[in-house]
Design a protein around this motif. Structure first.
Motif, short mmCIF file in Angstrom:
data_model
loop_
_atom_site.label_atom_id
_atom_site.label_comp_id
_atom_site.label_asym_id
_atom_site.label_seq_id
_atom_site.Cartn_x
_atom_site.Cartn_y
_atom_site.Cartn_z
N ASN A 46 0.86 -1.27 -0.13
CA ASN A 46 0.05 0.00 -0.13
C ASN A 46 0.72 1.13 0.05
OD1 ASN A 46 -2.24 -1.48 0.07
ND2 ASN A 46 -2.53 -1.40 2.23
N GLU A 47 1.84 1.30 0.88
CA GLU A 47 2.86 2.31 0.62
C GLU A 47 3.68 2.68 -0.36
OE1 GLU A 47 4.36 5.86 2.58
OE2 GLU A 47 2.80 4.57 3.37
N LEU A 48 4.01 1.61 -1.04
CA LEU A 48 4.71 1.53 -2.10
C LEU A 48 3.92 2.26 -3.46
CD1 LEU A 48 6.85 -1.51 -2.29
CD2 LEU A 48 7.72 0.88 -2.23
N ALA A 49 2.36 1.59 -3.40
CA ALA A 49 1.47 2.20 -4.30
C ALA A 49 1.36 3.52 -4.37
CB ALA A 49 0.34 1.26 -4.11
N ALA A 50 1.41 4.00 -3.12
CA ALA A 50 0.87 5.47 -2.88
C ALA A 50 1.96 6.28 -3.76
CB ALA A 50 0.73 5.63 -1.55
N VAL A 51 3.26 6.00 -3.02
CA VAL A 51 4.55 7.01 -3.47
C VAL A 51 4.64 6.76 -4.95
CG1 VAL A 51 5.39 7.06 -1.16
CG2 VAL A 51 6.23 5.24 -2.76
N ILE A 52 4.51 5.48 -5.54
CA ILE A 52 4.49 5.52 -6.72
C ILE A 52 3.89 6.13 -7.73
CG2 ILE A 52 4.44 3.84 -8.81
CD1 ILE A 52 6.32 1.60 -6.77
N THR A 53 2.49 6.29 -7.18
CA THR A 53 1.63 6.70 -8.04
C THR A 53 1.54 8.52 -7.79
OG1 THR A 53 -0.14 5.11 -7.54
CG2 THR A 53 -1.33 7.41 -8.07
N GLN A 54 2.04 8.90 -6.72
CA GLN A 54 2.12 10.33 -6.47
C GLN A 54 3.43 10.70 -7.20
OE1 GLN A 54 3.86 11.29 -2.49
NE2 GLN A 54 2.87 13.33 -2.66
N ALA A 55 4.43 9.76 -7.39
CA ALA A 55 5.63 10.46 -8.27
C ALA A 55 5.47 10.13 -9.74
CB ALA A 55 6.83 9.46 -7.66
N GLY A 56 4.12 9.40 -9.99
CA GLY A 56 4.07 9.11 -11.59
C GLY A 56 5.29 8.42 -12.06
N GLN A 103 10.36 -7.56 -11.36
CA GLN A 103 10.99 -6.64 -12.30
C GLN A 103 10.37 -5.42 -12.20
OE1 GLN A 103 10.18 -7.56 -16.43
NE2 GLN A 103 12.43 -6.95 -17.15
N ALA A 104 9.12 -5.21 -12.51
CA ALA A 104 8.51 -4.00 -12.50
C ALA A 104 8.81 -3.06 -11.40
CB ALA A 104 6.87 -4.05 -12.74
N ARG A 105 8.75 -3.67 -10.17
CA ARG A 105 8.78 -2.93 -8.84
C ARG A 105 10.49 -2.53 -8.71
NH1 ARG A 105 4.82 -2.69 -5.19
NH2 ARG A 105 3.07 -4.10 -5.69
N ARG A 106 11.23 -3.35 -9.26
CA ARG A 106 12.77 -2.90 -9.37
C ARG A 106 12.99 -1.57 -10.18
NH1 ARG A 106 14.37 -7.15 -11.07
NH2 ARG A 106 14.77 -8.15 -9.09
N ILE A 107 12.19 -1.34 -11.35
CA ILE A 107 12.28 -0.44 -12.30
C ILE A 107 11.63 0.88 -11.61
CG2 ILE A 107 11.36 0.38 -14.39
CD1 ILE A 107 12.00 -2.44 -15.57
N GLU A 108 10.44 0.51 -10.87
CA GLU A 108 9.76 1.64 -10.34
C GLU A 108 10.58 2.06 -8.97
OE1 GLU A 108 5.00 0.22 -11.15
OE2 GLU A 108 6.22 -0.24 -9.29
N LEU A 109 11.29 1.20 -8.38
CA LEU A 109 12.18 1.94 -7.29
C LEU A 109 13.26 2.72 -7.86
CD1 LEU A 109 12.82 -1.01 -4.55
CD2 LEU A 109 11.76 1.24 -4.32
N LEU A 112 12.00 5.97 -8.71
CA LEU A 112 11.36 6.79 -7.60
C LEU A 112 12.48 7.57 -7.11
CD1 LEU A 112 8.55 6.83 -6.11
CD2 LEU A 112 9.71 5.24 -4.53
N PRO A 113 12.00 9.01 -7.04
CA PRO A 113 12.88 10.07 -6.45
C PRO A 113 13.43 9.55 -5.02
CG PRO A 113 11.25 11.11 -7.27
CD PRO A 113 10.88 9.56 -7.32
N ASP A 114 14.87 9.95 -4.73
CA ASP A 114 15.43 9.70 -3.36
C ASP A 114 14.37 10.02 -2.18
OD1 ASP A 114 17.51 8.66 -4.83
OD2 ASP A 114 18.89 10.43 -4.37
N SER A 467 11.27 6.75 -16.83
CA SER A 467 10.93 5.68 -17.81
C SER A 467 10.77 6.64 -19.27
CB SER A 467 9.83 4.79 -17.50
OG SER A 467 9.37 4.33 -18.44
N LEU A 468 10.88 6.23 -20.16
CA LEU A 468 10.67 6.80 -21.42
C LEU A 468 9.07 6.58 -21.48
CD1 LEU A 468 11.45 7.56 -24.55
CD2 LEU A 468 10.88 4.97 -25.13
N TYR A 469 8.40 5.75 -20.82
CA TYR A 469 7.01 5.50 -20.74
C TYR A 469 6.11 6.23 -19.64
CZ TYR A 469 9.01 2.23 -24.02
OH TYR A 469 9.62 1.36 -24.96
#
Length: 535
Positions: A46-56, A103-109, A112-114, A467-469
């Protein structure tokens, strides 16, 4: 072979062999967030989903599965789930789903800004003196720690699901990839009537592509600049990288080692004959500028490769996918609806068990202009609905000899695949033109083969990664005016460049480039000799 190809394939192919952790009762961090067990994994998700969504920085290549935090699915893996039996096959399928998520979470991390990484790390660190200071070493350690927890939660989740038949049944029903068509657009655009008008335009485009192939059938390299892979391995340097040597899991999915996958992609890397002579007709390396916008560095020619899979009559075939990017598609008139930032060509080679090229097809990175080039005696099956875009055969090749690599001709401006043949692997390295294929080209350059997945995390000049995308799988800034005309066909942002897994390839009908049964539904392979091929 290039270092970057190895790095990207390592992300895609590596798998951890450690046993799944137990689902112990959760403990509490000093900040009140559980750090272990089922509750801890759910809180972390839940926490990762929130920060990843916020950071786009969400990654759209594989689809999240509702109700299963640590699993994602793509079209091939969804099809595997419908075929998997129990025991080791179920375990192998669950591992595919977990690996896609990891794999996707590694890329999202990585993207993700510091500050957000430090935020999540501080909430999950089981000590009272967690230091949120954004020191590079501390942030790097925080990313590694979070990735370790992600892997732990993913393995614990799959271990639990495998022991719960009801949950496993629910997962099988939920592991689906929505298609990339927007039904409300088709409804609002009165699709059954609109499609009739679009059919005529589709047939005109197909006729033009077929005519271009006919013109260049014996002159693929005429008046072009050839692009060939640099430092390509020879057959003598094979070192066990043939498909027959690949390990397969319980579902029959090939599991090549990194060196095997790298060598396979390099061995079949195409020769690209560029017919255009402007800056927009040069291929290059994709990167991000200071504002985070995509640009193509044509001073560093590159082609991006990936390994994919498909189902064929009970077997799983390997597909090699190569994408070349251009800076843009220039307008050919003031009213050109197709012009815009970035353009490209995607070439896919489907291999048989003996590593012979069995089928070739191609699209643009927008999903447009899907054309098939059967190798041998393939025949098209009848379309279930008359008039839909089913399987346009632009050209046929009697064979591609085992010691050859494919050569494609790409037009100037529109960057259409307008010619195809094959040349020996030696010619693909030593820059010679094929005898009888027209006059020698005006020059030859080398390209670097890079991993397609590296585009999911590119360095920013000012620091950090992106990401390019975007989180929907589009390349920002590549919108085309054609979207305003084609919206009744139900393809969101038609003409925009897309991420792997999001290429709808038919305006009339429904078809995706990564459909696991794409060829199986559309082609048959009757027992005929090459001289009996239909023209």
């Amino acid at each position: 072979m290039t270092r970057w190809l190895g790095v990207g394939l390592a992300i895609a192919l590596a798998a951890c062999a450690s046993p799944p952790p137990s689902l112990a009762p959760p403990s509490q961090s000093p900040r009140g967030l559980p750090i272990a067990g089922v509750d801890g994994c759910r809180a972390l998700a839940n926490e990762l989903a929130a920060v990843i969504t916020q950071a786009g920085v969400g990654d759209a290549q594989a689809v999240r599965i509702e109700g299963f935090d640590w699993l994602r699915v793509d079209r091939f893996t969804a099809a595997l789930g419908r075929q998997a039996g129990g025991g080791t096959q179920t375990a192998a399928w669950l591992e595919h789903l977990r690996a896609l998520d990891a794999q996707a979470r590694r890329i999202e991390l990585d993207n993700l800004p510091d500050a957000q990484v430090a935020r999540v790390a501080s909430l999950t660190t089981p000590t009272s003196d967690a230091d949120p200071a954004l020191q590079p070493d501390a942030v790097r350690l925080a990313r590694q720690t979070l990735q370790a927890r992600i892997d732990s939660c993913g393995r614990a989740s799959t271990a639990a699901i495998a022991q719960e038949p009801e949950t496993l049944d629910r997962l099988r029903r939920s592991a689906r990839v929505p298609d990339d068509y927007v039904d409300w657009q088709r409804a609002l655009g009165i699709y059954p009537l609109s499609a009739l008008a679009f059919q005529a335009g589709v047939r005109r485009e197909e006729a033009a592509m077929a005519a271009a192939h006919a013109r260049h059938a014996n002159a693929v390299a005429l008046d072009t600049r050839l692009m060939v892979i640099e430092r390509a391995p020879t057959d003598a340097q094979d070192d066990g990288s043939r498909i027959a040597n690949f390990r397969r899991d319980a579902l029959g999915v090939p599991q090549p080692e990194l060196r095997q996958a790298t060598a396979l992609l390099a061995r079949h890397a195409p020769v690209i004959a560029l017919a255009g002579h402007t800056g927009d007709d040069r291929i290059g390396t994709l990167q991000l500028d200071a504002q985070g916008r995509s640009v193509v560095d044509t001073g560093r020619p590159a082609v991006y490769g990936r390994i994919a899979f498909m189902h064929w009559q009970g077997e799983i075939r390997i597909q090699l996918v190569y994408t070349a990017w251009f800076p843009g598609r220039p307008p050919d008139s003031r009213a050109d609806l197709l012009a815009g930032h970035l353009d490209g060509v995607v070439l896919r080679l489907t291999l048989d068990a003996d590593e012979r090229i069995d089928m070739i097809d191609s699209i643009h990175p927008c999903g447009c202009w899907h054309q098939f080039i059967p190798v041998g005696n393939w025949q098209v099956q009848p379309a279930p609905v008359a008039g839909e875009e089913w399987a346009f055969v632009a050209r046929r090749l009697a064979s591609v000899p085992p010691e050859h690599r494919v050569r494609i001709r790409v037009s100037g401006g529109a960057h259409m695949l307008e010619g195809i043949d094959s040349v020996s692997r030696l010619q693909g390295i030593d820059q010679s033109a094929q005898p009888g294929a027209g006059s020698a080209s005006p020059g030859t350059d080398h390209y670097t083969l890079l991993p397609d997945d590296m585009l999911r995390s590119l360095a920013l000049p000012s620091g950090g990664r992106r990401s390019l995308y975007d989180p929907q799988g589009f390349v920002p800034g590549t919108n085309r005016a054609e979207a305003w005309l084609f919206w009744p066909m139900g393809i969101a942002d038609a003409g925009a460049m897309r991420q792997w897994g999001h290429h709808a390839t038919a305006f009339v009908g429904r078809r995706h480039f990564d459909d696991a049964d794409l060829l199986e539904r559309r082609f048959i392979r009757p027992a005929q000799s090459p001289d009996q091929l239909r023209p």
